[in-house]
Design a protein around this motif. Structure first.
Motif, mmCIF file in Angstrom:
data_model
loop_
_atom_site.group_PDB
_atom_site.id
_atom_site.type_symbol
_atom_site.label_atom_id
_atom_site.label_comp_id
_atom_site.label_asym_id
_atom_site.label_seq_id
_atom_site.Cartn_x
_atom_site.Cartn_y
_atom_site.Cartn_z
ATOM 1 N N SER A 211 0.861 -1.188 0.000
ATOM 2 C CA SER A 211 0.000 0.000 0.000
ATOM 3 C C SER A 211 0.894 1.234 0.000
ATOM 4 O O SER A 211 2.054 1.175 0.388
ATOM 5 N N ILE A 212 0.308 2.348 -0.432
ATOM 6 C CA ILE A 212 1.033 3.628 -0.387
ATOM 7 C C ILE A 212 0.349 4.503 0.655
ATOM 8 O O ILE A 212 -0.883 4.645 0.646
ATOM 9 N N ILE A 213 1.143 5.102 1.547
ATOM 10 C CA ILE A 213 0.588 6.042 2.534
ATOM 11 C C ILE A 213 0.755 7.460 2.002
ATOM 12 O O ILE A 213 1.854 7.858 1.598
ATOM 13 N N LEU A 214 -0.341 8.198 1.980
ATOM 14 C CA LEU A 214 -0.308 9.610 1.583
ATOM 15 C C LEU A 214 -0.394 10.396 2.884
ATOM 16 O O LEU A 214 -1.455 10.471 3.516
ATOM 17 N N TYR A 215 0.735 10.930 3.312
ATOM 18 C CA TYR A 215 0.867 11.466 4.665
ATOM 19 C C TYR A 215 0.839 12.987 4.658
ATOM 20 O O TYR A 215 1.733 13.637 4.124
ATOM 21 N N ASP A 216 -0.198 13.544 5.257
ATOM 22 C CA ASP A 216 -0.363 14.994 5.312
ATOM 23 C C ASP A 216 0.199 15.486 6.653
ATOM 24 O O ASP A 216 -0.369 15.232 7.710
ATOM 25 N N ALA A 217 1.327 16.194 6.560
ATOM 26 C CA ALA A 217 1.998 16.684 7.779
ATOM 27 C C ALA A 217 1.911 18.206 7.857
ATOM 28 O O ALA A 217 2.834 18.875 8.332
ATOM 29 N N ALA A 218 0.790 18.758 7.401
ATOM 30 C CA ALA A 218 0.633 20.219 7.327
ATOM 31 C C ALA A 218 0.775 20.902 8.686
ATOM 32 O O ALA A 218 1.101 22.083 8.758
ATOM 33 N N TYR A 219 0.528 20.152 9.758
ATOM 34 C CA TYR A 219 0.514 20.788 11.087
ATOM 35 C C TYR A 219 1.716 20.407 11.937
ATOM 36 O O TYR A 219 1.711 20.605 13.150
ATOM 37 N N GLU A 220 2.753 19.847 11.313
ATOM 38 C CA GLU A 220 3.891 19.330 12.094
ATOM 39 C C GLU A 220 4.555 20.404 12.949
ATOM 40 O O GLU A 220 5.106 20.103 14.004
ATOM 41 N N ALA A 221 4.516 21.662 12.527
ATOM 42 C CA ALA A 221 5.192 22.726 13.286
ATOM 43 C C ALA A 221 4.561 22.938 14.662
ATOM 44 O O ALA A 221 5.149 23.588 15.522
ATOM 45 N N TYR A 222 3.364 22.390 14.857
ATOM 46 C CA TYR A 222 2.660 22.592 16.125
ATOM 47 C C TYR A 222 2.956 21.498 17.148
ATOM 48 O O TYR A 222 2.450 21.532 18.265
ATOM 49 N N ILE A 223 3.784 20.523 16.758
ATOM 50 C CA ILE A 223 4.096 19.420 17.679
ATOM 51 C C ILE A 223 4.928 19.958 18.835
ATOM 52 O O ILE A 223 5.932 20.643 18.620
ATOM 53 N N SER A 224 4.482 19.658 20.058
ATOM 54 C CA SER A 224 5.231 20.145 21.226
ATOM 55 C C SER A 224 5.794 18.990 22.043
ATOM 56 O O SER A 224 6.651 19.189 22.878
ATOM 57 N N GLU A 225 5.289 17.783 21.815
ATOM 58 C CA GLU A 225 5.714 16.657 22.646
ATOM 59 C C GLU A 225 6.796 15.830 21.960
ATOM 60 O O GLU A 225 6.848 15.755 20.737
ATOM 61 N N GLU A 226 7.613 15.210 22.787
ATOM 62 C CA GLU A 226 8.653 14.312 22.288
ATOM 63 C C GLU A 226 7.984 13.050 21.723
ATOM 64 O O GLU A 226 6.853 12.757 22.062
ATOM 65 N N ASP A 227 8.712 12.335 20.920
ATOM 66 C CA ASP A 227 8.241 11.038 20.447
ATOM 67 C C ASP A 227 7.060 11.117 19.475
ATOM 68 O O ASP A 227 6.398 10.119 19.194
ATOM 69 N N VAL A 228 6.781 12.337 19.025
ATOM 70 C CA VAL A 228 5.760 12.501 17.992
ATOM 71 C C VAL A 228 6.513 12.846 16.707
ATOM 72 O O VAL A 228 7.208 13.858 16.660
ATOM 73 N N PRO A 229 6.425 12.005 15.683
ATOM 74 C CA PRO A 229 7.226 12.271 14.479
ATOM 75 C C PRO A 229 6.732 13.487 13.702
ATOM 76 O O PRO A 229 5.536 13.713 13.581
ATOM 77 N N HIS A 230 7.673 14.287 13.208
ATOM 78 C CA HIS A 230 7.332 15.453 12.389
ATOM 79 C C HIS A 230 7.155 15.040 10.931
ATOM 80 O O HIS A 230 6.522 15.738 10.155
ATOM 81 N N SER A 231 7.793 13.922 10.587
ATOM 82 C CA SER A 231 7.715 13.435 9.206
ATOM 83 C C SER A 231 7.559 11.927 9.238
ATOM 84 O O SER A 231 8.122 11.259 10.115
ATOM 85 N N ILE A 232 6.832 11.400 8.246
ATOM 86 C CA ILE A 232 6.718 9.932 8.188
ATOM 87 C C ILE A 232 8.078 9.312 7.848
ATOM 88 O O ILE A 232 8.343 8.156 8.168
ATOM 89 N N GLN A 313 5.175 33.005 16.632
ATOM 90 C CA GLN A 313 3.804 33.010 16.120
ATOM 91 C C GLN A 313 3.070 31.707 16.488
ATOM 92 O O GLN A 313 1.913 31.724 16.908
ATOM 93 N N ILE A 314 3.793 30.605 16.349
ATOM 94 C CA ILE A 314 3.193 29.303 16.678
ATOM 95 C C ILE A 314 2.878 29.252 18.177
ATOM 96 O O ILE A 314 1.811 28.785 18.593
ATOM 97 N N ALA A 315 3.804 29.804 18.984
ATOM 98 C CA ALA A 315 3.580 29.836 20.444
ATOM 99 C C ALA A 315 2.339 30.692 20.762
ATOM 100 O O ALA A 315 1.561 30.360 21.665
ATOM 101 N N TYR A 316 2.161 31.753 20.005
ATOM 102 C CA TYR A 316 0.985 32.620 20.198
ATOM 103 C C TYR A 316 -0.304 31.813 19.939
ATOM 104 O O TYR A 316 -1.229 31.806 20.753
ATOM 105 N N ASN A 340 -0.644 19.466 20.455
ATOM 106 C CA ASN A 340 0.313 19.328 19.363
ATOM 107 C C ASN A 340 -0.305 19.783 18.042
ATOM 108 O O ASN A 340 0.197 19.446 16.969
ATOM 109 N N ALA A 341 -1.416 20.475 18.148
ATOM 110 C CA ALA A 341 -2.144 20.884 16.947
ATOM 111 C C ALA A 341 -2.972 22.126 17.255
ATOM 112 O O ALA A 341 -3.368 22.325 18.407
ATOM 113 N N PRO A 342 -3.230 22.944 16.246
ATOM 114 C CA PRO A 342 -3.996 24.171 16.491
ATOM 115 C C PRO A 342 -5.513 23.956 16.512
ATOM 116 O O PRO A 342 -6.268 24.917 16.375
ATOM 117 N N TYR A 343 -5.946 22.714 16.601
ATOM 118 C CA TYR A 343 -7.385 22.430 16.612
ATOM 119 C C TYR A 343 -7.817 21.825 17.940
ATOM 120 O O TYR A 343 -7.127 20.967 18.491
#
Ligand code: MLT
Length: 404
Positions: A211-232, A313-316, A340-343
């Motif tokens: 299978s192919i994974i189509l990975y949308d990482a549009a919100y990666e800059a909002y990750i604040s916790e360790e062990d959360v990948p920014h990229s697949i 800005q992200i911190a804001y 870890n996300a703006p939502y």
């Protein structure tokens, strides 16, 4: 006689955010004194950072002089931008992604919607439920799904992976094997994140099942916790099964400027065919590239000053997220996301439907959010608020909601 693409007729209603926009406009016209606060669509409110504005100005000046003027951009985007992306977004995180595996575009939404074109119509698509509507709708338009079942609120021949409160809004690996798997983390709309070990399981699964994974990482800059990948591509084996989408919209406030990119590893194949040349062909044929001045602005995001300013800005925005999270918790709402996300993803009170709660909030508090059911049937009885408002409005919105 010209014929339409009948697949479009399968789509019920209009695009989610267009429907919301129309409803809010109508309400505003009927209630001209209402001071409406918009926390619906994830659109940023803070101005572009000074270091980026400076880069824009100087690029505009370059366009006005014969010796620095630029015409069409290179097919994949300017090297100065692809090089810095490769270094700072990938190599710095231990991901082996080179500049020529990065395709610059005018945003992740278009890329997420267009990528399906390089895959056959017989591919079975899997999406989370709730889900960012673009993944599903673009596959409907191209004819990769069956008809819409209004009772189930689902399209036939799509594998939906329910993301439920009891499993932390995480999808489970489906029983039927999909060919294409759309994943978005940090997640829009729920704000949930997938830990690296969990994402590794999806990568292993995709490799085992072709299978192919189509990975949308549009919100990666909002990750604040360790062990959360920014990229697949932090996961082992992802080069053999994944395509990743990134956006400057939420990272650096480019919703109006438009810039994003897609990563396709050169060695990524399916059924023996390479995917990189197909996307390169499509890009070359259908797209003339993001403007030079915008690509220059994008490169400034990675400068020392630019980085520092967008982090502020992200911190804001994440400060807003905290205000919403804590305020709603105090008001007795069940809430998640926002770390870890703006939502912020909340459960509607008294089992109200998402759209009833939308109307209630608009009418009683003049606050706009997004009904969870707009993202899929498992979003019913949930509601999304964004942290992208300005601080004053965010505080005011929370105060109004607390008074309801
Ligand atoms: C959203 O509100 O879900 C996003 O702003 C939509 C988008 O990025 O296209």
């Amino acid at each position: 006689m010209a014929q339409i693409n009948k697949n479009y007729l399968k789509l019920p209603g209009s695009y989610l955010f267009s429907t919301i926009g129309k409803k809010v406009r109508e309400y505003g016209e009927a209630n001209p004194d209402a001071e409406i606060i918009r926390l619906g669509i994830g659109d940023v409110t803070q101005p572009i950072a000074p270091a980026i504005i400076e880069a824009l100005h100087s690029a505009v000046d370059e366009m006005g002089s014969a010796d620095t003027f630029k015409g069409y951009a290179p097919d994949l985007g300017y090297e100065f931008l692809r090089d810095v992306i490769s270094e700072k977004d990938f190599k710095a995180r231990g991901c082996n992604i080179s500049s020529d595996e990065i395709f610059i575009s005018d945003g992740a939404k278009c890329d997420c919607g267009n990528i399906q074109e390089i895959f056959g119509l017989d591919n079975k698509v899997a999406v989370c439920d709730p889900v960012y509507p673009v993944y599903v709708d673009s596959n409907v338009m191209s004819g990769r799904t069956g008809e819409y079942d209004a009772t189930l609120e689902r399209f036939k021949d799509v594998i939906y992976m329910p993301c439920l409160e009891e499993n932390g809004f995480m999808p489970e690996i489906p029983t039927e094997v999909p060919d294409l798997i759309y994943l978005c983390f940090p997640n829009n709309p729920t704000g949930a994140v997938m830990k690296k070990a969990d994402l590794q399981k999806w990568v292993d699964y995709a490799n085992e099942n072709d299978s192919i994974i189509l990975y949308d990482a549009a919100y990666e800059a909002y990750i604040s916790e360790e062990d959360v990948p920014h990229s697949i591509f932090e996961c082992e084996g992802a080069r053999n099964c994944a395509i990743e989408f990134r956006s400057f919209s939420k990272t650096a406030g480019f919703t109006g400027l438009r810039l994003g990119y897609t990563v396709i590893p050169k060695d990524l194949t399916t059924g023996g065919d390479e995917l990189w040349p197909l996307w390169a062909r499509r890009h070359g044929t259908k797209y003339n590239g993001a403007p030079y001045i915008v690509q220059k602005a994008g490169a400034a995001v990675y400068s020392e000053q630019g980085r520092k300013q967008i982090e502020e800005q992200i911190a804001y925005y994440m400060g807003n997220a905290k205000i919403i999270l804590e305020g709603l918790k105090e008001a007795g709402y069940s809430v998640s996301g926002g770390v870890n996300a703006p939502y912020i993803w909340l459960k509607t009170p008294d089992n109200m439907t998402s759209w009833d709660f939308f109307d209630f909030l608009l009418e009683k508090a003049n606050v706009v959010g997004t009904p969870g059911s707009g993202f899929g049937p498992h979003g019913e009885h949930f509601f999304r608020l964004t942290a992208f408002g300005n601080r004053e409005n965010t505080i005011k919105a929370v105060e109004r909601i607390k008074l309801l």
